[in-house]
Scaffold this motif. Structure first.
Motif, PDB file in Angstrom:
ATOM      1  N   SER A 101       0.881  -1.101   0.116  1.00 16.05           N
ATOM      2  CA  SER A 101       0.040  -0.040   0.089  1.00 16.05           C
ATOM      3  C   SER A 101       0.686   1.346   0.002  1.00 16.05           C
ATOM      4  O   SER A 101       2.105   1.383   0.663  1.00 16.05           O
ATOM      5  CB  SER A 101      -0.966  -0.050   1.271  1.00 16.05           C
ATOM      6  OG  SER A 101      -1.541   1.252   1.475  1.00 16.05           O
ATOM      7  N   PRO A 102       0.380   2.319  -0.672  1.00 11.80           N
ATOM      8  CA  PRO A 102       1.261   3.735  -0.576  1.00 11.80           C
ATOM      9  C   PRO A 102       1.220   4.222   0.814  1.00 11.80           C
ATOM     10  O   PRO A 102       2.103   5.009   1.380  1.00 11.80           O
ATOM     11  CB  PRO A 102       0.366   4.570  -1.465  1.00 11.80           C
ATOM     12  CG  PRO A 102      -0.890   3.932  -1.734  1.00 11.80           C
ATOM     13  CD  PRO A 102      -0.640   2.429  -1.557  1.00 11.80           C
ATOM     14  N   ASP A 103       0.364   3.650   1.708  1.00 11.94           N
ATOM     15  CA  ASP A 103       0.464   4.112   3.201  1.00 11.94           C
ATOM     16  C   ASP A 103       1.351   3.052   4.172  1.00 11.94           C
ATOM     17  O   ASP A 103       1.446   3.501   5.111  1.00 11.94           O
ATOM     18  CB  ASP A 103      -0.977   3.857   3.741  1.00 11.94           C
ATOM     19  CG  ASP A 103      -2.102   4.665   3.244  1.00 11.94           C
ATOM     20  OD1 ASP A 103      -1.717   5.982   2.822  1.00 11.94           O
ATOM     21  OD2 ASP A 103      -3.281   4.570   2.880  1.00 11.94           O
ATOM     22  N   ARG A 104       2.265   2.405   3.595  1.00 18.20           N
ATOM     23  CA  ARG A 104       2.885   1.572   4.014  1.00 18.20           C
ATOM     24  C   ARG A 104       4.091   2.390   4.411  1.00 18.20           C
ATOM     25  O   ARG A 104       4.651   3.030   3.368  1.00 18.20           O
ATOM     26  CB  ARG A 104       2.912   0.192   3.486  1.00 18.20           C
ATOM     27  CG  ARG A 104       4.295  -0.661   4.138  1.00 18.20           C
ATOM     28  CD  ARG A 104       4.342  -2.061   3.347  1.00 18.20           C
ATOM     29  NE  ARG A 104       3.205  -2.909   4.013  1.00 18.20           N
ATOM     30  CZ  ARG A 104       3.152  -3.666   5.189  1.00 18.20           C
ATOM     31  NH1 ARG A 104       4.253  -3.639   5.932  1.00 18.20           N
ATOM     32  NH2 ARG A 104       2.082  -4.226   5.311  1.00 18.20           N
ATOM     33  N   VAL A 105       5.090   2.228   5.446  1.00 19.74           N
ATOM     34  CA  VAL A 105       6.374   2.754   5.673  1.00 19.74           C
ATOM     35  C   VAL A 105       7.043   1.874   6.523  1.00 19.74           C
ATOM     36  O   VAL A 105       6.687   0.961   7.228  1.00 19.74           O
ATOM     37  CB  VAL A 105       6.231   3.928   6.765  1.00 19.74           C
ATOM     38  CG1 VAL A 105       5.384   5.171   6.013  1.00 19.74           C
ATOM     39  CG2 VAL A 105       5.418   3.704   7.977  1.00 19.74           C
ATOM     40  N   GLU A 106       8.355   1.830   6.746  1.00 23.23           N
ATOM     41  CA  GLU A 106       9.308   1.139   7.420  1.00 23.23           C
ATOM     42  C   GLU A 106       9.194   1.252   8.879  1.00 23.23           C
ATOM     43  O   GLU A 106       9.093   2.395   9.545  1.00 23.23           O
ATOM     44  CB  GLU A 106      10.672   1.321   7.058  1.00 23.23           C
ATOM     45  CG  GLU A 106      11.585   0.469   7.652  1.00 23.23           C
ATOM     46  CD  GLU A 106      11.830  -1.032   6.944  1.00 23.23           C
ATOM     47  OE1 GLU A 106      12.409  -1.882   7.784  1.00 23.23           O
ATOM     48  OE2 GLU A 106      11.385  -0.755   5.858  1.00 23.23           O
ATOM     49  N   ALA A 107       8.554   0.270   9.655  1.00 26.25           N
ATOM     50  CA  ALA A 107       8.583   0.292  11.113  1.00 26.25           C
ATOM     51  C   ALA A 107       9.826   1.020  11.634  1.00 26.25           C
ATOM     52  O   ALA A 107      10.642   0.618  11.589  1.00 26.25           O
ATOM     53  CB  ALA A 107       7.983  -0.850  11.703  1.00 26.25           C
ATOM     54  N   PRO A 108       9.392   2.093  12.667  1.00 28.62           N
ATOM     55  CA  PRO A 108      10.552   2.567  13.169  1.00 28.62           C
ATOM     56  C   PRO A 108      11.343   1.724  14.363  1.00 28.62           C
ATOM     57  O   PRO A 108      12.559   1.639  14.652  1.00 28.62           O
ATOM     58  CB  PRO A 108      10.303   3.994  13.894  1.00 28.62           C
ATOM     59  CG  PRO A 108       8.706   3.509  14.064  1.00 28.62           C
ATOM     60  CD  PRO A 108       8.359   3.009  12.734  1.00 28.62           C
ATOM     61  N   CYS A 109      10.230   0.855  14.887  1.00 28.99           N
ATOM     62  CA  CYS A 109      10.874  -0.023  15.972  1.00 28.99           C
ATOM     63  C   CYS A 109      11.443  -1.445  15.359  1.00 28.99           C
ATOM     64  O   CYS A 109      10.774  -1.964  14.461  1.00 28.99           O
ATOM     65  CB  CYS A 109       9.688  -0.474  17.054  1.00 28.99           C
ATOM     66  SG  CYS A 109      10.163  -1.575  18.302  1.00 28.99           S
ATOM     67  N   PRO A 110      12.633  -1.835  15.811  1.00 30.70           N
ATOM     68  CA  PRO A 110      13.117  -2.825  15.320  1.00 30.70           C
ATOM     69  C   PRO A 110      12.623  -4.277  15.619  1.00 30.70           C
ATOM     70  O   PRO A 110      12.959  -5.172  15.021  1.00 30.70           O
ATOM     71  CB  PRO A 110      14.441  -2.927  15.792  1.00 30.70           C
ATOM     72  CG  PRO A 110      14.716  -2.137  16.770  1.00 30.70           C
ATOM     73  CD  PRO A 110      13.465  -1.246  16.645  1.00 30.70           C
TER      74      PRO A 110
END
Length: 376
Positions: free
Chosen positions: A87-96
């Motif tokens: 999805s275009p709303d997906r980002v890389e999660a900041p938490c590992p």
């Protein structure tokens, strides 16, 4: 590293209803968001199996891995372990440690902040329509106040609980599990709250209830007062009152000689409410029991701030029996809110206004305030 928390028994196993599907993988297209931090994926035709799936977004094509489910279950649960079309709303999660097999504290680390609020709004709308037959526009409001970290959904949780792993190490539990993942830093954890609202300091026990977002208490007080518009002389009930947050500001609006009653089951919270709300009447007891045996008189205003399971019929019927002109219902679960709004409707009370606030970024939780009034 994942390990079993010491001193904690595993959840009692359910009776299997057929062959287990746990660990199996399927490819599917993600459907709408569902309550609880899931999205719906349907597998197979013509009778599609519903799979409540985490770590995905509507419209994505994913590979999902079943985490709970047998052939005889009505639905399965799963994690999206591979994203084939994002999805275009997906980002890389900041938490590992967010994501499949990681910490279960956050549901939406993979989603932009604005899209998180849209997902939550969709859930609130669906719950109200399905459980209360109400078609209501819903906008989940940002409460970050311009703070960059809060706007990013980080450092907002002023109170956090960890699992002690010994030797100075700590962890958080996996989703629906007693297993623990070790963490070095929880990115949503922030500095402790000072329990001050609009310049008024509240006495709160170290382990007592207080909203965990630093802007929550002031946001909710402002909303409740705006909705109720308390007038001098209006008798008021604050139910599930805690340490008297709403009662304190009701007292200022209705005047020192007007009856304000706070009802709270926790004895220690009542002690502190008496300090926080001078000249208010504080009653210690379960709300349904207190209303069934006391305070049997008209009240003009009610603030209703129940726990996650909602107020339920016994409390709702006692409230309407007192014929308030308005009820401000503060709800941390949209399904419970919808069920209770349906109960109010049975007694001639209707939803007049609704606001929703993103007080729990990165999670599926959302806080709503509903104004309930008499009339068609």
């Amino acid at each position: 590293m994942t390990r079993r928390a010491p001193g904690r028994r595993p959840t009692r196993a359910r009776t299997a209803k057929g062959a287990s599907r746990v660990g199996e993988r399927f490819e599917g297209v993600v459907g709408p968001v569902a309550h609880g931090g899931y999205c719906v994926v349907r597998l197979g035709e013509p009778e599609a199996r519903v799979v409540f799936t985490r770590h995905c977004l509507p419209g994505e094509r994913v590979v999902l891995e079943i985490t709970e489910g047998t052939d005889g279950d009505r639905f399965w649960r799963a994690d999206a372990v591979e994203i084939l079309e994002a999805s275009p709303d997906r980002v890389e999660a900041p938490c590992p440690v967010a994501g499949p097999g990681g910490c279960g504290g956050c549901d939406f680390q993979h989603v932009t902040a604005s899209a998180q609020r849209e997902l939550k709004a969709a859930v609130v709308r669906e719950q109200l329509q399905r459980l209360a037959k109400l078609d209501v526009p819903v906008v989940v409001e940002d409460v970050s106040g311009g703070d960059p970290a809060l706007a990013a959904g980080l450092r907002w949780r002023t109170r956090q609980r960890y699992v002690d792993l010994g030797e100075g190490r700590r962890g958080m539990r996996l989703h629906r599990s007693h297993d623990v993942v070790e963490i070095a830093d929880c990115l949503i954890a922030g500095p402790p709250s000072d329990h001050t609202v609009d310049g008024i300091a509240f006495d709160v026990a170290a382990d007592g209830f207080w909203q965990v977002h630093p802007n929550a208490a002031s946001t909710l007080v402002s909303c409740v007062l705006d909705m109720l518009d308390p007038q001098p002389g209006e008798r008021s009930l604050d139910l599930y009152a805690g340490v008297g947050l709403f009662a304190r500001f009701l007292r200022e609006r209705v005047g020192p000689d007007t009856r304000v009653v706070a009802v709270e089951a926790d004895r220690e919270a009542c002690v502190r409410a008496r300090r926080n709300v001078p000249r208010a009447e504080v009653v210690n007891g379960a709300v349904h029991a207190v209303l069934a045996s006391a305070l049997d008189e008209p009240f003009d205003l009610v603030v209703l701030d129940p726990p996650r399971e909602g107020a339920k019929r016994a409390v709702v019927e006692q409230i309407v029996d007192r014929r308030p002109r308005a009820v401000a219902y503060v709800a941390c679960d949209p399904a419970a809110l919808a069920r209770d709004l349906a109960l109010f409707a049975e007694h001639g009370y209707r939803l007049e206004r609704l606001r929703a606030f993103d007080l729990f970024p990165m999670t599926h939780h959302v806080e709503c305030v509903a104004l309930v009034v008499q009339g068609e």
